[in-house]
Design an enzyme around this catalytic site. Structure first.
Site, PDB file in Angstrom:
ATOM      1  N   LYS A 133       0.846  -1.199   0.000  1.00  0.00           N
ATOM      2  CA  LYS A 133       0.000   0.000   0.000  1.00  0.00           C
ATOM      3  C   LYS A 133       0.881   1.248   0.000  1.00  0.00           C
ATOM      4  O   LYS A 133       0.630   2.202  -0.728  1.00  0.00           O
ATOM      5  CB  LYS A 133      -0.915   0.007   1.240  1.00  0.00           C
ATOM      6  CG  LYS A 133      -2.026  -1.025   1.191  1.00  0.00           C
ATOM      7  CD  LYS A 133      -2.731  -1.175   2.541  1.00  0.00           C
ATOM      8  CE  LYS A 133      -3.710  -2.347   2.486  1.00  0.00           C
ATOM      9  NZ  LYS A 133      -4.273  -2.699   3.799  1.00  0.00           N
ATOM     10  N   GLN A 160      -4.832  -1.696   9.865  1.00  0.00           N
ATOM     11  CA  GLN A 160      -4.691  -3.014   9.240  1.00  0.00           C
ATOM     12  C   GLN A 160      -5.248  -4.099  10.162  1.00  0.00           C
ATOM     13  O   GLN A 160      -4.915  -4.155  11.348  1.00  0.00           O
ATOM     14  CB  GLN A 160      -3.206  -3.272   8.917  1.00  0.00           C
ATOM     15  CG  GLN A 160      -2.937  -4.550   8.155  1.00  0.00           C
ATOM     16  CD  GLN A 160      -3.537  -4.572   6.749  1.00  0.00           C
ATOM     17  OE1 GLN A 160      -3.636  -3.545   6.083  1.00  0.00           O
ATOM     18  NE2 GLN A 160      -3.971  -5.740   6.302  1.00  0.00           N
ATOM     19  N   ASP A 203     -11.524   2.591   4.704  1.00  0.00           N
ATOM     20  CA  ASP A 203     -11.959   1.210   4.506  1.00  0.00           C
ATOM     21  C   ASP A 203     -13.482   1.080   4.419  1.00  0.00           C
ATOM     22  O   ASP A 203     -13.989   0.015   4.067  1.00  0.00           O
ATOM     23  CB  ASP A 203     -11.486   0.348   5.690  1.00  0.00           C
ATOM     24  CG  ASP A 203     -10.198  -0.406   5.406  1.00  0.00           C
ATOM     25  OD1 ASP A 203     -10.019  -0.836   4.260  1.00  0.00           O
ATOM     26  OD2 ASP A 203      -9.406  -0.567   6.346  1.00  0.00           O
TER      27      ASP A 203
HETATM   28  N1  GUN Z   1      -7.012  -7.050   6.275  1.00  0.00           N
HETATM   29  C1  GUN Z   1      -7.440  -7.809   5.246  1.00  0.00           C
HETATM   30  N2  GUN Z   1      -8.177  -7.065   4.405  1.00  0.00           N
HETATM   31  C2  GUN Z   1      -8.230  -5.819   4.899  1.00  0.00           C
HETATM   32  C3  GUN Z   1      -8.839  -4.609   4.480  1.00  0.00           C
HETATM   33  O1  GUN Z   1      -9.507  -4.527   3.454  1.00  0.00           O
HETATM   34  N3  GUN Z   1      -8.637  -3.532   5.292  1.00  0.00           N
HETATM   35  C4  GUN Z   1      -7.933  -3.614   6.425  1.00  0.00           C
HETATM   36  N4  GUN Z   1      -7.824  -2.512   7.154  1.00  0.00           N
HETATM   37  N5  GUN Z   1      -7.346  -4.709   6.855  1.00  0.00           N
HETATM   38  C5  GUN Z   1      -7.497  -5.807   6.092  1.00  0.00           C
END
Ligand code: GUN
Length: 281
Positions: free
Chosen positions: A48, A92, A115
């Site tokens: 990311k 995360q 998110d």
């Molecule tokens: N862990 C796995 N998928 C995601 C996601 O889409 N967002 C976040 N914040 N953590 C994750």
């Protein structure tokens, strides 16, 4: 059978974002919080971070020790909520067990919730009105359907899996596009029979290769959200691709399908929040 190419579709999104950010004096900024040392989470967060830079988005990665307290983490989120230089906040997941994930997500300002996990955004998606941001993985699925001109209206969409991150918001999004939606899960009776009535079959279980050709109707669209690694390091989707592909009209590969879209949607959401916060959207 047409292969749905997530990589190419994601590149289009990245290119569009890059063109937009090039003309901005002040760049959009995302803060990513990672707690502990989960190797998969570290890989995702690094990806990311790298991609953000490439498309002209500032990225701040905040790492915390496994043992951080609920209060400390919430106080960091408060700080980021009040920091005008940060447009988007991502925590995360999964978090270590001693932390209350729901309470932490709830502390993020909905207008910075990149998110789309905050109950305000989740609720808006559920009732079919525009949220500040929608969850990246289901948004990636909807973008792929759109890109390949697959209109869900009137179709039977079956989703296998019931997660808050993927399946529930995806069900709402498909319903908003007038699909008839069925959510199945590990306790569903007659899973195979239900799946094989799907015009659009979405699989998000995390169980490698669980969907074989007897789950799939001839000519169905198959979307594979799963990604897992076996003990030899080989990547698998939830769909047994070689067994299923020839029966489908469209299918996503793993890798290079839905997974390739997720970070593109995250960057798109970051830019979107930036614009909303500046009254440009
Ligand atoms: N862990 C796995 N998928 C995601 C996601 O889409 N967002 C976040 N914040 N953590 C994750």
């Amino acid at each position: 059978m047409i292969l749905i190419d997530g990589k190419t579709t994601a590149k289009k999104v990245f290119d569009k974002i890059k063109t937009e950010t090039e003309n901005l004096e002040k760049k959009p900024a995302i803060a990513v919080i990672i707690v502990g040392n989960d190797p998969a989470s570290k890989i995702y967060v690094n990806r990311k971070h790298k991609k953000a830079k490439e498309v002209g988005i500032n990225s701040l990665v905040i790492e915390f020790d496994e043992n951080i307290s609920q209060e400390e983490l919430e106080s960091k989120i408060n700080e980021l909520n009040n920091d005008d230089s940060i447009n988007a906040i991502l925590v995360q997941l999964p978090l270590p067990k001693h932390l209350n994930t729901y309470r932490i997500i709830e502390k993020i300002l909905p207008i910075k919730d990149v998110d789309g996990f905050h109950p305000e955004n989740a609720g808006k998606i559920n009732i079919g009105i525009e949220a500040y941001a929608a969850p990246c993985t289901p948004l990636g699925v909807m973008t792929l359907l759109d890109e390949y001109k697959i209109n869900p209206e009137g179709k039977h969409a079956v989703i296998i899996g019931r997660s808050n991150i993927v399946s529930k918001p995806l069900a709402s999004m498909l319903l908003s596009k007038n699909a008839t939606v069925t959510i199945c899960h590990s306790k569903t009776h007659n899973l195979k029979e239900i799946a094989s009535t799907a015009d659009i079959l979405v699989v998000a279980t995390g169980k490698a290769n669980m969907v074989t050709s007897d789950y799939v109707k001839q000519g169905a669209v198959v979307i594979d959200v799963g990604i897992s690694r076996d003990k030899d390091g080989k990547i698998h989707g939830d769909v047994d691709f070689d067994n299923v592909a020839e029966k489908t009209s469209y299918i996503t590969p793993v890798p290079g399908g839905v997974g390739a879209m997720t970070i593109a949607m995250l960057m798109q959401n970051t830019l979107r929040l930036y614009k909303i916060q500046r009254g440009q959207k």
